[in-house]
Write a protein that holds these residues in place. Sequence first.
Motif, mmCIF file in Angstrom:
data_model
loop_
_atom_site.group_PDB
_atom_site.id
_atom_site.type_symbol
_atom_site.label_atom_id
_atom_site.label_comp_id
_atom_site.label_asym_id
_atom_site.label_seq_id
_atom_site.Cartn_x
_atom_site.Cartn_y
_atom_site.Cartn_z
ATOM 1 N N SER A 215 0.822 -1.217 0.000
ATOM 2 C CA SER A 215 0.000 0.000 0.000
ATOM 3 C C SER A 215 0.855 1.265 0.000
ATOM 4 C CB SER A 215 -0.919 0.000 1.222
ATOM 5 O OG SER A 215 -0.139 0.060 2.401
ATOM 6 N N LYS B 179 3.786 1.664 7.557
ATOM 7 C CA LYS B 179 3.886 0.209 7.461
ATOM 8 C C LYS B 179 5.334 -0.241 7.228
ATOM 9 C CE LYS B 179 -0.541 -1.451 7.099
ATOM 10 N NZ LYS B 179 -1.127 -0.423 7.975
ATOM 11 N N THR C 208 1.767 -9.401 3.498
ATOM 12 C CA THR C 208 1.512 -7.963 3.570
ATOM 13 C C THR C 208 0.450 -7.661 4.621
ATOM 14 O OG1 THR C 208 1.308 -5.949 2.221
ATOM 15 C CG2 THR C 208 -0.397 -7.620 1.900
ATOM 16 N N ALA D 166 -2.694 -4.920 4.995
ATOM 17 C CA ALA D 166 -3.464 -3.904 4.277
ATOM 18 C C ALA D 166 -3.732 -2.724 5.209
ATOM 19 C CB ALA D 166 -4.783 -4.503 3.798
ATOM 20 N N HIS E 267 -5.759 -0.210 7.452
ATOM 21 C CA HIS E 267 -7.006 -0.438 8.184
ATOM 22 C C HIS E 267 -8.052 0.543 7.658
ATOM 23 C CE1 HIS E 267 -9.150 -2.330 11.499
ATOM 24 N NE2 HIS E 267 -9.824 -1.182 11.518
ATOM 25 N N THR F 162 -9.546 -3.028 0.598
ATOM 26 C CA THR F 162 -8.238 -3.683 0.729
ATOM 27 C C THR F 162 -7.950 -4.623 -0.448
ATOM 28 O OG1 THR F 162 -9.172 -5.556 1.970
ATOM 29 C CG2 THR F 162 -8.372 -3.692 3.253
ATOM 30 N N ARG F 163 -8.970 -4.906 -1.237
ATOM 31 C CA ARG F 163 -8.824 -5.916 -2.296
ATOM 32 C C ARG F 163 -7.626 -5.660 -3.224
ATOM 33 N NH1 ARG F 163 -12.288 -9.855 -3.817
ATOM 34 N NH2 ARG F 163 -14.088 -8.905 -2.829
ATOM 35 N N VAL G 195 -4.839 -4.298 -2.688
ATOM 36 C CA VAL G 195 -3.579 -4.584 -1.988
ATOM 37 C C VAL G 195 -3.301 -6.087 -2.026
ATOM 38 C CG1 VAL G 195 -2.437 -4.553 0.277
ATOM 39 C CG2 VAL G 195 -3.720 -2.551 -0.507
ATOM 40 N N PHE G 196 -4.322 -6.883 -1.717
ATOM 41 C CA PHE G 196 -4.143 -8.336 -1.713
ATOM 42 C C PHE G 196 -3.912 -8.867 -3.120
ATOM 43 C CE2 PHE G 196 -7.024 -8.027 2.196
ATOM 44 C CZ PHE G 196 -5.942 -7.943 3.043
ATOM 45 N N MET H 88 -1.778 -13.134 4.226
ATOM 46 C CA MET H 88 -2.504 -11.861 4.158
ATOM 47 C C MET H 88 -3.927 -12.049 4.655
ATOM 48 S SD MET H 88 -2.760 -11.512 -0.011
ATOM 49 C CE MET H 88 -3.979 -12.454 -0.971
ATOM 50 N N ASP I 203 -10.306 -7.964 7.430
ATOM 51 C CA ASP I 203 -10.323 -8.099 5.965
ATOM 52 C C ASP I 203 -10.012 -9.512 5.460
ATOM 53 O OD1 ASP I 203 -7.567 -8.268 6.490
ATOM 54 O OD2 ASP I 203 -7.231 -6.148 6.017
ATOM 55 N N ALA J 126 -9.128 -11.153 1.609
ATOM 56 C CA ALA J 126 -7.801 -11.759 1.369
ATOM 57 C C ALA J 126 -7.952 -13.189 0.844
ATOM 58 C CB ALA J 126 -6.975 -11.733 2.653
#
Length: 229
Positions: free
Chosen positions: A129, A134, A162, A164, A166, A173-174, A176-177, A202, A207, A211
């Motif tokens: 992200s 992070k 990873t 994601a 918050h 978050t999708r 990112v995964f 993940m 989330d 993931a």
Amino acid sequence: MLDDLKNRISHVEERIRLACARSGRERSEVNTIAVTKYVSLETTSQVLRLGLEHIGENRWQDAREKWEELGSQGTWHFIGHLQTNKVKNVIDKFTYFHSMDRLSLATELQRKAEVLDIAVKCFIQLNVSGEQSKFGLDPQELFQFAKEIKHMDRLQVAGLMTMAPHVVDPEQTRPVFRKLREWKDRLNEEMILDSTLQHLSMGMSNDFEIAIEEGATWVRLGSVLTGHE
Ligand SMILES: *Cc1c(COP(=O)(O)O)cnc(C)c1O
């Protein structure tokens, strides 16, 4: 208390099953790490007795008492940021390290593993992200990093990890995964490491269903599973 825990476990199990079903995946492809950082030794012991085998902790200071009592009963995952000078405390106690994110850490893991004549299973943590707060390797440095650790024969790289951001709506978050999965596929296509990476660590309480839909093989679940004491 025990009933609360049992209820949480069965509720999470149901949600994992549904996420697998939605995405055409087998339940057996998704492993659960019960993150016990918010709960007591007693609750951690119950988690193990109820059949959860993988325990996740992110700080040795907090994990120590639990590990000393229960270490032989499960498989322990170090999921938090790991300072290089702390490697010596944890290397022979945890089976998996989810936060390998820099060369100095990889070098120290390799060095200490060599002395103990053991192998360590690890995940390369990516900061997909790009959030400043992070930890994790910049994905643009992944190939170079993989080339540098390739010769470190004590490191068994299981996959990528990873965290994601918050967010209120987990759907956000999708991407990112999805990106983490794409980086794994790219790394495998380039064949930089000797073995094919199989795993994606993940998904957390907020989330994990997203993931799983995007290919998680390890979800790390704290509050939703073990509770918050
Ligand atoms: C605490 C923690 C988790 C679990 O967090 P929850 O949101 O309570 O599920 C997962 N992964 C890492 C790296 C953590 O530090």
